[in-house]
Design a protein around this motif. Sequence first.
Motif, PDB file in Angstrom:
ATOM      1  N   GLY A 270       0.817  -1.205   0.000  1.00 23.53           N
ATOM      2  CA  GLY A 270       0.000   0.000   0.000  1.00 23.53           C
ATOM      3  C   GLY A 270       0.851   1.256   0.000  1.00 23.53           C
ATOM      4  N   PHE A 271       1.973   1.181   0.696  1.00 27.83           N
ATOM      5  CA  PHE A 271       2.812   2.382   0.809  1.00 27.83           C
ATOM      6  C   PHE A 271       3.790   2.502  -0.344  1.00 27.83           C
ATOM      7  N   LEU A 272       4.232   1.361  -0.831  1.00 22.66           N
ATOM      8  CA  LEU A 272       5.095   1.409  -2.008  1.00 22.66           C
ATOM      9  C   LEU A 272       4.305   1.991  -3.182  1.00 22.66           C
ATOM     10  N   PHE A 273       2.992   1.730  -3.162  1.00 22.43           N
ATOM     11  CA  PHE A 273       2.126   2.314  -4.193  1.00 22.43           C
ATOM     12  C   PHE A 273       2.114   3.836  -4.074  1.00 22.43           C
ATOM     13  N   LYS A 274       1.956   4.312  -2.856  1.00 20.21           N
ATOM     14  CA  LYS A 274       1.942   5.767  -2.643  1.00 20.21           C
ATOM     15  C   LYS A 274       3.264   6.387  -3.079  1.00 20.21           C
ATOM     16  N   LEU A 275       4.325   5.648  -2.797  1.00 24.06           N
ATOM     17  CA  LEU A 275       5.658   6.154  -3.124  1.00 24.06           C
ATOM     18  C   LEU A 275       5.952   5.995  -4.609  1.00 24.06           C
ATOM     19  N   ALA A 276       5.104   5.245  -5.315  1.00 26.57           N
ATOM     20  CA  ALA A 276       5.290   4.974  -6.742  1.00 26.57           C
ATOM     21  C   ALA A 276       6.596   4.246  -7.012  1.00 26.57           C
ATOM     22  N   LEU A 277       6.882   3.268  -6.152  1.00 27.75           N
ATOM     23  CA  LEU A 277       8.064   2.442  -6.396  1.00 27.75           C
ATOM     24  C   LEU A 277       7.706   1.388  -7.432  1.00 27.75           C
ATOM     25  N   PHE A 278       8.638   1.112  -8.337  1.00 27.87           N
ATOM     26  CA  PHE A 278       8.449   0.018  -9.279  1.00 27.87           C
ATOM     27  C   PHE A 278       8.172  -1.259  -8.495  1.00 27.87           C
ATOM     28  N   PRO A 279       7.280  -2.135  -8.807  1.00 29.22           N
ATOM     29  CA  PRO A 279       6.332  -2.126  -9.925  1.00 29.22           C
ATOM     30  C   PRO A 279       4.952  -1.560  -9.571  1.00 29.22           C
ATOM     31  N   PHE A 280       4.900  -0.649  -8.628  1.00 32.03           N
ATOM     32  CA  PHE A 280       3.596  -0.085  -8.252  1.00 32.03           C
ATOM     33  C   PHE A 280       3.476   1.350  -8.757  1.00 32.03           C
ATOM     34  N   HIS A 281       4.109   1.605  -9.880  1.00 39.67           N
ATOM     35  CA  HIS A 281       4.283   2.986 -10.320  1.00 39.67           C
ATOM     36  C   HIS A 281       3.335   3.364 -11.455  1.00 39.67           C
ATOM     37  N   PHE A 282       2.542   2.380 -11.980  1.00 43.49           N
ATOM     38  CA  PHE A 282       1.843   2.612 -13.256  1.00 43.49           C
ATOM     39  C   PHE A 282       1.013   3.890 -13.274  1.00 43.49           C
ATOM     40  N   TRP A 283       0.390   4.183 -12.131  1.00 39.99           N
ATOM     41  CA  TRP A 283      -0.518   5.314 -12.100  1.00 39.99           C
ATOM     42  C   TRP A 283       0.206   6.639 -12.258  1.00 39.99           C
ATOM     43  N   CYS A 284       1.456   6.666 -11.825  1.00 39.46           N
ATOM     44  CA  CYS A 284       2.092   7.933 -11.505  1.00 39.46           C
ATOM     45  C   CYS A 284       2.178   8.908 -12.693  1.00 39.46           C
ATOM     46  N   PRO A 285       2.808   8.524 -13.829  1.00 39.31           N
ATOM     47  CA  PRO A 285       2.913   9.521 -14.914  1.00 39.31           C
ATOM     48  C   PRO A 285       1.554   9.943 -15.464  1.00 39.31           C
ATOM     49  N   ASP A 286       0.627   8.981 -15.563  1.00 39.42           N
ATOM     50  CA  ASP A 286      -0.686   9.315 -16.116  1.00 39.42           C
ATOM     51  C   ASP A 286      -1.440  10.273 -15.208  1.00 39.42           C
ATOM     52  N   VAL A 287      -1.334  10.007 -13.911  1.00 39.45           N
ATOM     53  CA  VAL A 287      -2.049  10.867 -12.971  1.00 39.45           C
ATOM     54  C   VAL A 287      -1.473  12.275 -12.998  1.00 39.45           C
ATOM     55  N   TYR A 288      -0.147  12.366 -12.998  1.00 40.76           N
ATOM     56  CA  TYR A 288       0.460  13.702 -13.040  1.00 40.76           C
ATOM     57  C   TYR A 288       0.028  14.431 -14.304  1.00 40.76           C
ATOM     58  N   GLU A 289       0.017  13.700 -15.403  1.00 39.19           N
ATOM     59  CA  GLU A 289      -0.312  14.331 -16.673  1.00 39.19           C
ATOM     60  C   GLU A 289      -1.765  14.779 -16.688  1.00 39.19           C
ATOM     61  N   GLY A 290      -2.627  13.930 -16.123  1.00 40.65           N
ATOM     62  CA  GLY A 290      -4.049  14.190 -16.230  1.00 40.65           C
ATOM     63  C   GLY A 290      -4.568  15.247 -15.282  1.00 40.65           C
ATOM     64  N   THR A 291      -3.949  15.360 -14.106  1.00 34.91           N
ATOM     65  CA  THR A 291      -4.516  16.278 -13.124  1.00 34.91           C
ATOM     66  C   THR A 291      -4.104  17.711 -13.393  1.00 34.91           C
ATOM     67  N   ALA A 292      -4.853  18.609 -12.766  1.00 33.23           N
ATOM     68  CA  ALA A 292      -4.484  20.019 -12.841  1.00 33.23           C
ATOM     69  C   ALA A 292      -3.095  20.201 -12.240  1.00 33.23           C
ATOM     70  N   ASN A 293      -2.394  21.218 -12.716  1.00 32.20           N
ATOM     71  CA  ASN A 293      -1.019  21.414 -12.264  1.00 32.20           C
ATOM     72  C   ASN A 293      -0.923  21.521 -10.750  1.00 32.20           C
ATOM     73  N   GLU A 294      -1.867  22.273 -10.161  1.00 32.41           N
ATOM     74  CA  GLU A 294      -1.800  22.499  -8.718  1.00 32.41           C
ATOM     75  C   GLU A 294      -2.055  21.208  -7.955  1.00 32.41           C
ATOM     76  N   THR A 295      -2.988  20.398  -8.469  1.00 32.09           N
ATOM     77  CA  THR A 295      -3.267  19.135  -7.801  1.00 32.09           C
ATOM     78  C   THR A 295      -2.077  18.199  -7.930  1.00 32.09           C
ATOM     79  N   ALA A 296      -1.499  18.196  -9.109  1.00 27.95           N
ATOM     80  CA  ALA A 296      -0.342  17.330  -9.309  1.00 27.95           C
ATOM     81  C   ALA A 296       0.782  17.729  -8.363  1.00 27.95           C
ATOM     82  N   ALA A 297       0.948  19.035  -8.164  1.00 23.09           N
ATOM     83  CA  ALA A 297       1.997  19.498  -7.254  1.00 23.09           C
ATOM     84  C   ALA A 297       1.780  18.895  -5.870  1.00 23.09           C
ATOM     85  N   PHE A 298       0.519  18.779  -5.479  1.00 22.04           N
ATOM     86  CA  PHE A 298       0.236  18.178  -4.173  1.00 22.04           C
ATOM     87  C   PHE A 298       0.431  16.663  -4.221  1.00 22.04           C
TER      88      PHE A 298
END
Lengths: 475, 534
Positions: A211-239
């Motif tokens: 659960g925490f490695l997912f939050k940290l976006a450690l491989f192999p729990f990282h899939f969400w990370c680039p897509d989420v950053y790209e998709g969210t508003a800049n300010e939300t992504a910053a958070f």
Amino acid sequence: MNPEYRLDLCWPELFQLGIIVLLFIQALAKGERPKNVNWVPYFAAGGIVVSVLSLGFTGTIFYGAYSVDKLSQFFKLAVAVGFAITSLNAVKPPDIEGDKRPDYMLFLAFSAFGLMVLASAVELITIYVALEISSYSVYALIPLRANDRHAAEGGIKYIMFGAVATAVALFGYAYVLAGAHSSYIADLQGLTLTFQAQPWVVVGLSLFLVGFLFKLALFPFHFWCPDVYEGTANETAAFAATLPKLGAAVVLVRFAALIVPGWPIATFLAVLGAVSMTFGNLAALAQRDVKRLLGYSSIAHAGYIMMGLVSGTAEGLAAASFYALVYVLMNLACFWVICRISHTGKNITLDDLDGLAQREPALAVVLAVGAFALVGLPPTAGFMGKLFLLQSLWDNGYNWLVIVAVLNTAIAIYYYLGLVRHAYTHEKDVPRNAVRASVSAQVWGTVLAIVLLVLGAAPAPVFDLAMQAGVALLP
Amino acid sequence: MQETGFPVLSVLIFFPIGAAALLMLSRANEFAARMFTLCAGLIEIAFAIPLITRFQLGNPGFQFTEFAEWVPRLGLSYHLAVDGVSYLMVLLTVLLLPLCVLCSWTYIGRRVKEFHVNLLFMTAACVGVFSALDFVLFYVFWEAMLVPMYLLIAIWGGDQRRYASLKFFLYTLAGSTLFLAAIVAFYTQTGTFSIPELMNSEFSRTFQYWTFGAMALAFAIKVPMFPFHTWLPAAHVQAPAAGSVILASVLLKMGTYGFLRFCLPITPLAAEHFAPLMIGISIASIIYGGFVALGQQDMKKLIAYSSVAHMGFVTLGIFMFNQRGLEGALFVMLNHGIVTGALFMMVGAIYERSHSREIVENMGLGKYLPAYMGFFGLFAVASFGFPGLNSFVGEALVLIGAFQDKLLIGLLAIPGAMLAAAYMLRLGLKMAWGQPASPKGRGWADLNLREWVYLAPMAVLTVYLGLAPGIVMKVVSPSVGKVLADYNAKIERASAVAENEATPREVAEARLNAAGLSLDETSNDLNAAAAALR
């Protein structure tokens, strides 16, 4: 007061709760006019003061489930600093309609509150609940971007992956309870955590950590990370890119205190760390969207933090804590610039940075300091953080991981330098009616850059705090 | 150790940083930015005067020591000092700042303020590199210097500036990342980052081998030694004149300084072990650099490749491990800094007139620009080691050192000196007496006052150090002697330890082998004899 409910130990959390209540009232207020949330950063700055004042608090409350100690206070301070910056960053998000600003800010504050609770939680269910408090708010924030299909995609990905990860964590909790008959970390500390001695606990803990490695976006729990950053508003992504990592780091630091180097779980984390940094850096090389680039880079940074955790020494835990804080600051510096440049809320590509040095010299300096800190180039805090990590790991049985990390730095230079290269060397004519960043935006960005440089030149006071926390965990 | 009261080295580092910050925040126009930096450079020189007046000749140790705790928990300290090895490089760095401002006065036409900010940062970082005595502090300055240099090339460079600057940055940073791992490894072995303390520690042979490898890679790229030199011509050609000057005069010296300061004293066994390899690539650099320079049509490229050759002499001198070789290496470092720096300034000056660095576009200057050609001739002749001028002394010392050690090495290096004469004379002759490519050359003005001002000091140094090298030797020799004495002592101790550590069996085997016998056979014989006796 009953010693089990000594809420006077929890001033940072209570203060944060106060901000939430105020935001809640503002959100309920009627009116179509844009609501002004400019006051939040000032209150958040007050939260930093409260956190500093409560640095020395110690004690255990709620029947041992909630520990106020050096580590938790260090991370609460880090969360308070991060929240102050992100709230300053998000007072006027262009993607969010004016009357929804208090709601937006409310979710940010609530998530930060969850992370503060997470810092003190030392019992698995408490940890789990705190994690969910911090996550659910972010789930709500991520799709909040007007009419953008990527936002929906990012939101769904984050929720789905997040739900699976927390489900796995809960599943793991069941195994731990079955094996150890206790869900207190303190009780687990007494066990011999090898697979032969405690199969259920080891399996359970590993699943719980997912659960925490997912939050940290450690491989192999990282899939969400680039897509989420790209998709969210800049300010939300910053958070989303910064503060939840603090929460993950603090829990992992607590668990790492259980790990003895050389045990299979440590080696497993070391391997994941190595893969994570290599994969993250290589994938980042090809990115044009700056937020995606930072997304992949954060996968790499999750790998770097692993270095401190697997070393299993007080220095290592301190280095990981210090690096988590520094990571938040340097990433926020980069996001600060992204949010200031993107006047319409659109995503920034590398080409949008062209000519930044002439257009916005102050922001260009901030970006350069942030990027060079992420590379780990002196004299920034990023260098010191990396030095502490390498130093803690060397001669602790994972010299190969140090070499991998060092070689990864060499790979990472290219794309971080790309940010600076576009800002400084690609010149572009500035349109006469270009929107300029406000003076306050420049000033606060510069303050952030100066903090990164000062932490690089004089890391001793903050590192000493982290060290006290590490020593308290590993006597 | 000597206390000066006035922290001269810190001032030399932080004054330019402060000046840069002030300039960055100011709204200075172009002229004001130039004047400000020029004054800052002159004040910097004034601050360096105590360095000159209070330097103790004959003292081989570190002087002007400054020490403060930095991160006590991790053994980091803010430790600065200079000795004979680093002293002259600090002075050269400081001297170059105002000259660089002057030679960019009309050369740099845009983003002027930023340019000078970078020059100031550069100076600070370079002084820091040569005076840091804490490994991490050294690394901080070593890396921090990359950023201003990168920007100097990438913003004010030629047409291919982005490619060249990126290559420069990636090569040098990639080279030094493993260096960081070596620094951390030293720390975990000894618990200190202090360079003097590390110089007094001894490490196992295998540990030395790989730390030497990690450090040597970083230094070899910086020097640059063949085959790690490919970033250099690109960077030199694309960099603006002042950038080339700093690159040639100071940056390249950091690599050889690293060899002298770290590889010899801290990892002597590895240095001895790898010396044949290092000598081999030094000679390869000398010959290769010379031949490639001979074929160049671009003046800057020619000088850049000649730098590869000259720096080959420096590394050759270092890895001879004798007094003459090391003195010669330091002498070449200083003089290459002066002469090549001056040559790059001259190329910049003619480029402002002809807007070309091609030799064919800049021919026949002897008749129309006599003063220019006079200076150029002096530096060109100095560059290939003409007796009576500064470079001669250094290269001669290196060659003496080489011959002292092995005749063959000396003989292999000699053609480098001849090649240098060939390519430099070719360049000089064409520029002086060649047929002007176009009549426009006749309209160019000869050197103006500003150009006289920045070339004259270099010319004076070139002649003065050539005629009176004693002053440099007095500074350099004691420290070189100390480096060498420590090195030899460590090598001897290591071999003594190796002898003592031999087991009785090994000793017996060695003795029997010397007599042409084997231990097993002998013991079988003895057993048989004993059985027969029984």
